[in-house]
Write a protein that holds these residues in place. Structure first.
Motif, PDB file in Angstrom:
ATOM      1  N   ALA A 183       0.726  -1.245   0.152  1.00  0.00           N
ATOM      2  CA  ALA A 183       0.036  -0.048  -0.017  1.00  0.00           C
ATOM      3  C   ALA A 183       0.875   1.375  -0.017  1.00  0.00           C
ATOM      4  N   PHE A 184       1.879   1.192   0.642  1.00  0.00           N
ATOM      5  CA  PHE A 184       2.802   2.457   0.771  1.00  0.00           C
ATOM      6  C   PHE A 184       3.416   2.508  -0.574  1.00  0.00           C
ATOM      7  N   ARG A 185       3.808   1.523  -1.471  1.00  0.00           N
ATOM      8  CA  ARG A 185       4.463   1.636  -2.651  1.00  0.00           C
ATOM      9  C   ARG A 185       3.540   2.128  -3.638  1.00  0.00           C
ATOM     10  N   ALA A 186       2.378   1.868  -3.752  1.00  0.00           N
ATOM     11  CA  ALA A 186       1.130   2.249  -4.427  1.00  0.00           C
ATOM     12  C   ALA A 186       0.657   3.289  -4.315  1.00  0.00           C
ATOM     13  N   GLU A 187       0.619   3.888  -2.986  1.00  0.00           N
ATOM     14  CA  GLU A 187       0.671   5.328  -2.857  1.00  0.00           C
ATOM     15  C   GLU A 187       1.462   6.139  -3.142  1.00  0.00           C
ATOM     16  N   LEU A 188       2.610   5.897  -3.007  1.00  0.00           N
ATOM     17  CA  LEU A 188       3.863   6.746  -3.456  1.00  0.00           C
ATOM     18  C   LEU A 188       3.879   7.011  -5.165  1.00  0.00           C
ATOM     19  N   PHE A 189       3.642   5.745  -5.756  1.00  0.00           N
ATOM     20  CA  PHE A 189       3.587   5.829  -7.218  1.00  0.00           C
ATOM     21  C   PHE A 189       2.456   6.769  -7.654  1.00  0.00           C
ATOM     22  N   GLU A 190       1.472   6.832  -7.051  1.00  0.00           N
ATOM     23  CA  GLU A 190       0.033   7.594  -7.214  1.00  0.00           C
ATOM     24  C   GLU A 190       0.608   8.988  -7.139  1.00  0.00           C
ATOM     25  N   LEU A 191       1.136   9.332  -5.887  1.00  0.00           N
ATOM     26  CA  LEU A 191       1.945  10.737  -5.853  1.00  0.00           C
ATOM     27  C   LEU A 191       2.950  10.899  -6.773  1.00  0.00           C
ATOM     28  N   ILE A 192       3.747  10.018  -7.471  1.00  0.00           N
ATOM     29  CA  ILE A 192       4.463  10.459  -8.317  1.00  0.00           C
ATOM     30  C   ILE A 192       3.729  10.918  -9.581  1.00  0.00           C
ATOM     31  N   ARG A 193       3.095   9.843  -9.961  1.00  0.00           N
ATOM     32  CA  ARG A 193       2.336  10.267 -11.316  1.00  0.00           C
ATOM     33  C   ARG A 193       1.381  11.426 -11.450  1.00  0.00           C
ATOM     34  N   GLY A 194       1.001  11.978  -9.900  1.00  0.00           N
ATOM     35  CA  GLY A 194       0.146  12.942  -9.760  1.00  0.00           C
ATOM     36  C   GLY A 194       1.145  14.187  -9.857  1.00  0.00           C
ATOM     37  N   THR A 195       2.439  14.240  -9.951  1.00  0.00           N
ATOM     38  CA  THR A 195       3.229  15.295  -9.937  1.00  0.00           C
ATOM     39  C   THR A 195       3.435  16.136 -11.515  1.00  0.00           C
ATOM     40  N   GLY A 196       3.304  17.025 -11.294  1.00  0.00           N
ATOM     41  CA  GLY A 196       3.677  17.941 -12.657  1.00  0.00           C
ATOM     42  C   GLY A 196       4.184  19.116 -12.759  1.00  0.00           C
TER      43      GLY A 196
END
Length: 196
Positions: A183-196
Motif C-alpha cells: 500500500a505504501f508503494r502504491a500510494e507513493l507511485f500515485e503521488l509520483i504520477r500525480g506530480t507535474g
C-alpha cells in the motif's frame, strides 16, 4: 525564483508539508540548475506508531521538485542522463541526511508519468530507532514533461529487519502491524504520477 512543482493535493490531505526550499544543486560549465523542492511527511503513521509502541520518527516521506536549467539548453538524451544521474546521487544523500543508513541504489528502470518516460531509481536502505532496525525502500523518478525537469519520490519502511534484546516481541508485532509496503508503494507511485 523557480515555480513549485504541481502536486496532487487531494492525495496529500493526510500528509504535512515540512519544507519548501529553493537550492542550486549544480552550477558548472556554464550550466546552472536551480530546484524548488517540496517535502511532505506522513504524520498519521508517525502518530499511530508513537501512540502504539512509543517510537517517534518520520516513517514515510514524499518529495517533489521542479528543476530549471539556465541557460535553457535543448533537452537531449545526454542532458536527461546527466540530470537523472545527479538527481539520483542527490536523493541518496537526502536519504542519508534524513537518518537512513546503508543507502544503496538497487534498481533502475523506466516509468510512464503522464506523457513522459521517467527514469526510475529504487534504493535499499535502513533506519534505526531505539533498538529497532527497519528495511526501507526509497524511489525517485526523474522526467521532463516540458522545458523543466521534475523529480518525485520518497521512502517507506517495509519490514522489521533486526532488534536489540531490549525490544519486546509485542513492540515488533505492533510495529509490523502498521507496515503495509504494498500500500505504501502504491500510494507513493500515485503521488509520483500525480506530480507535474
Amino acid at each position: 525564483m523557480v515555480a513549485p512543482p504541481a502536486v496532487p493535493g487531494e492525495r496529500l490531505s493526510d500528509w504535512r508539508q515540512v519544507s519548501d526550499t529553493s537550492e542550486t544543486p549544480f552550477d558548472a560549465g556554464g550550466l546552472t540548475v536551480t530546484a524548488r523542492i517540496l517535502v511532505y511527511e506522513d504524520d498519521r503513521l508517525r502518530e499511530a506508531v508513537r501512540e502504539q509502541v512509543g517510537l517517534d520518527r518520520s516513517w514515510r516521506f514524499f518529495l517533489a521538485a521542479r528543476l530549471e536549467l539556465a541557460p535553457s539548453p535543448p533537452v537531449t538524451g545526454a542532458l536527461r542522463g546527466l540530470v537523472a544521474s545527479r538527481a539520483s546521487r542527490g536523493f541518496a544523500t537526502r536519504l542519508a541526511d534524513r537518518g537512513f543508513d546503508d543507502v544503496e541504489q538497487a534498481e533502475r528502470r523506466s516509468l510512464r508519468v503522464g506523457d513522459a518516460d521517467a527514469r526510475l531509481f529504487r534504493y535499499d536502505t535502513r533506519c534505526r530507532i531505539d533498538g529497532v532496525t527497519l528495511d526501507v525502500d526509497g524511489w525517485l523518478a526523474v522526467w521532463v514533461p516540458d522545458r523543466a525537469f521534475r523529480l518525485a519520490g520518497g521512502a517507506y519502511p517495509t519490514a522489521v529487519a533486526d532488534t536489540d534484546r531490549s525490544v519486546t516481541d509485542g513492540v515488533v508485532d505492533a510495529l509490523e502491524s502498521r507496515l503495509d509496503p504494498q500500500a505504501f508503494r502504491a500510494e507513493l507511485f500515485e503521488l509520483i504520477r500525480g506530480t507535474g
